[in-house]
Each structure stands twice: as C-alpha cells, then as structure tokens.
Enzyme design. Sequence first.
Site, PDB file in Angstrom:
ATOM      1  N   HIS A   1     -19.359   3.237   2.602  1.00  0.00           N
ATOM      2  CA  HIS A   1     -20.354   4.293   2.370  1.00  0.00           C
ATOM      3  C   HIS A   1     -21.596   3.766   1.648  1.00  0.00           C
ATOM      4  O   HIS A   1     -21.641   3.786   0.417  1.00  0.00           O
ATOM      5  CB  HIS A   1     -19.743   5.392   1.500  1.00  0.00           C
ATOM      6  CG  HIS A   1     -18.725   6.223   2.209  1.00  0.00           C
ATOM      7  ND1 HIS A   1     -19.043   7.402   2.840  1.00  0.00           N
ATOM      8  CD2 HIS A   1     -17.401   6.042   2.400  1.00  0.00           C
ATOM      9  CE1 HIS A   1     -17.946   7.926   3.376  1.00  0.00           C
ATOM     10  NE2 HIS A   1     -16.931   7.119   3.129  1.00  0.00           N
TER      11      HIS A   1
ATOM     12  N   CYS B   1     -18.356   6.144   8.096  1.00  0.00           N
ATOM     13  CA  CYS B   1     -16.985   6.629   7.950  1.00  0.00           C
ATOM     14  C   CYS B   1     -16.643   7.609   9.073  1.00  0.00           C
ATOM     15  O   CYS B   1     -16.554   7.205  10.217  1.00  0.00           O
ATOM     16  CB  CYS B   1     -16.810   7.238   6.564  1.00  0.00           C
ATOM     17  SG  CYS B   1     -15.089   7.371   6.089  1.00  0.00           S
TER      18      CYS B   1
ATOM     19  N   GLU C   1     -24.363   5.211   1.248  1.00  0.00           N
ATOM     20  CA  GLU C   1     -25.014   6.302   0.508  1.00  0.00           C
ATOM     21  C   GLU C   1     -24.387   6.515  -0.863  1.00  0.00           C
ATOM     22  O   GLU C   1     -24.956   7.191  -1.708  1.00  0.00           O
ATOM     23  CB  GLU C   1     -25.001   7.591   1.344  1.00  0.00           C
ATOM     24  CG  GLU C   1     -23.701   8.391   1.347  1.00  0.00           C
ATOM     25  CD  GLU C   1     -22.598   7.788   2.216  1.00  0.00           C
ATOM     26  OE1 GLU C   1     -22.807   6.702   2.796  1.00  0.00           O
ATOM     27  OE2 GLU C   1     -21.512   8.399   2.305  1.00  0.00           O
TER      28      GLU C   1
END
Lengths: 231, 84
Positions: free
Chosen positions: A198, A90, A200
């Site tokens: 994302h 991002c 994560e």
Amino acid sequence: MCRTLKFAVIVFPGSNCDVDMYHAIKDELGEEVEYVWHDTSSLEEYDGILLPGGFSYGDYLRTGAIARFSKVMQAVIKAADDGKPILGVCNGFQILLEAGLLPGAMRRNESLSFICKPVELKVESSTTMFTNAYQEGQTITIPVAHGEGNYYCDEETLAKLKANHQIVFTYRRNPNGSLENIAGIINEKGNVLGMMPHPERAVDTLLGSADGLKIFQSIVKTWREAHVVKA
Amino acid sequence: MYKVKIYVTLRESVLDPQGKAVTNSLNALHYQEVTDVRIGKYMELKVEKSDRNIHEVIDEICDKLLANPVIEDYRYEVEECVGH
C-alpha cells in the site's frame, strides 16, 4: 504553467483504503482528487485512476470477481486503452487481474494468515511512469495488508513478464508465497500497475515511511513532461 | 426448470495452501492414509428453461464469473426439476 492533475479514487461497496488514497493525493502529493462511485460510466475528466484496497463486495466468490463487472470498470478499461495511468493497490490489484487488465491471479497466502506489516521491496524497474522517481534496485519500505496476495501465473506468462520487464516490485523477503517474489506488475503498454503493498499508507514519515509517495510523484512527473512537450 | 450443481476446484498445477493445511491436520489426527486434500467450492443454481442450450449458458456463466480460468477448473451436473 501546468494545471494540477485530477485523480479519481474508485469506490466500490467494501473499499476501505479509499480515504487513505484520497489523503495521499490531496494532502501529501498536492494534486486534485475526487471519489468516484462504482456505478459511474465515464472517467473522461480524470488524468489518473486509482483503485484502492479493501474488500469490494465482501470478497464474495473470489477477490475482485464481482467488482470487475461494475459499471465503472468499462470506463477503467477505456482509460487504460487511452493510455491514462491506472494504479490498483491490493484489492485494486485483484480487481485488475480479474478484469484481465493484468495477467495472472491471486491465491490465498501460503501461511493462510492475513499479513499486515511493513515489508521491504526491491524496485525492479525504474523506467515506468509509476517508478521513475526511484533508483533501479533500490530498497523501499511499504506496508502490506492482505490475505490473498500470493501471486500466480503460468510459465508462459511469467516468461513474458520477465522478457518485457513487467515485474516492477519484488519482495526482499517473500511474505505470502508469491511466485518469484512478485509484489507488483505492470501491463505491456506500461500504464496499468497493480501492487499488493500500500503506497498510500507510506506517504509520511510520521506513519513510518514516506517511500510510497514517489509512486504518485512519478505519475505527476511523467504527466507534466508529456504535457509540457505538447504545449 | 433446471437445478445445476457446480463444482469449482483449483487447477492441479496450482498449490492449494488450505488443502495442504487440512491434509497436515488429518495426518496429525492419525489419518495417515489421507495423502492429499483439495478444497473447492460447491454452488447450486436454479435456472429457468430458455431457448438457449442449458450447457451453453452454464459454460458461459462459469467462464465469465463463477470460476477464474487462470487458477480454477469447473464441472457441473444438470438436473431437471419442477419450478416453484
């Protein structure tokens, strides 16, 4: 027996996905990880560098434009030259673009809205050090959260990205107007990956998806294979 | 002392989603004669005189930081002014 890998999560003023990234590495992947402040000048001790999402320097001027001149970016460029895995997610991707480690630029989303939702991605390449735990063509679900993820590059650059298989992830349904549905690209050398979604935030089924974990597992797998051969 | 006015705009070849939304909005307000809006940034710099050519310095600043050459163009005006 191989030692554990040590990752660096780079923290800029305004980073806000650094804690998620740390959690993904430490608790879900089970490797070592440290926060590294943006004024650090050496990343020698780390095996992998992670640039998290957020709004570094408030997105002032352009996303990533100011962060790319922070001291740590010289060390990130050196780590890239050394062939270490570097993942920008991002805002991290936006910083890599501004730093010239990846080609192209981000525009405002076509809808002008900030988009925050899980999206389906197609794994375009499963031969990279970040994606070798996936199947090529596989669909994975990972959330996006951005206002400027509308990837752009000129035709010449796009032709190069295609010819070198540098487009790693594409959106199944384009959320932001991104050129050719591009969600993530890798550098020519194959050790710098930038992606808007994302991973994560997709490391535990409890939170909706664990599809992102394989990116980190791929890095570890590649590293272990390389270091076992050397031993 | 110089006062430098810098205009940064998206390149012609790059779609401007903000400009498009504003065009649509103006058309909805019955300004049919407006066919296109491009949104950019305006910056004012105060720059002290040095032994370097001011245009050389401003070009460098724009290329390095103020504009992203992949998607943006820039132009600027330099005025001499009294420093304070």
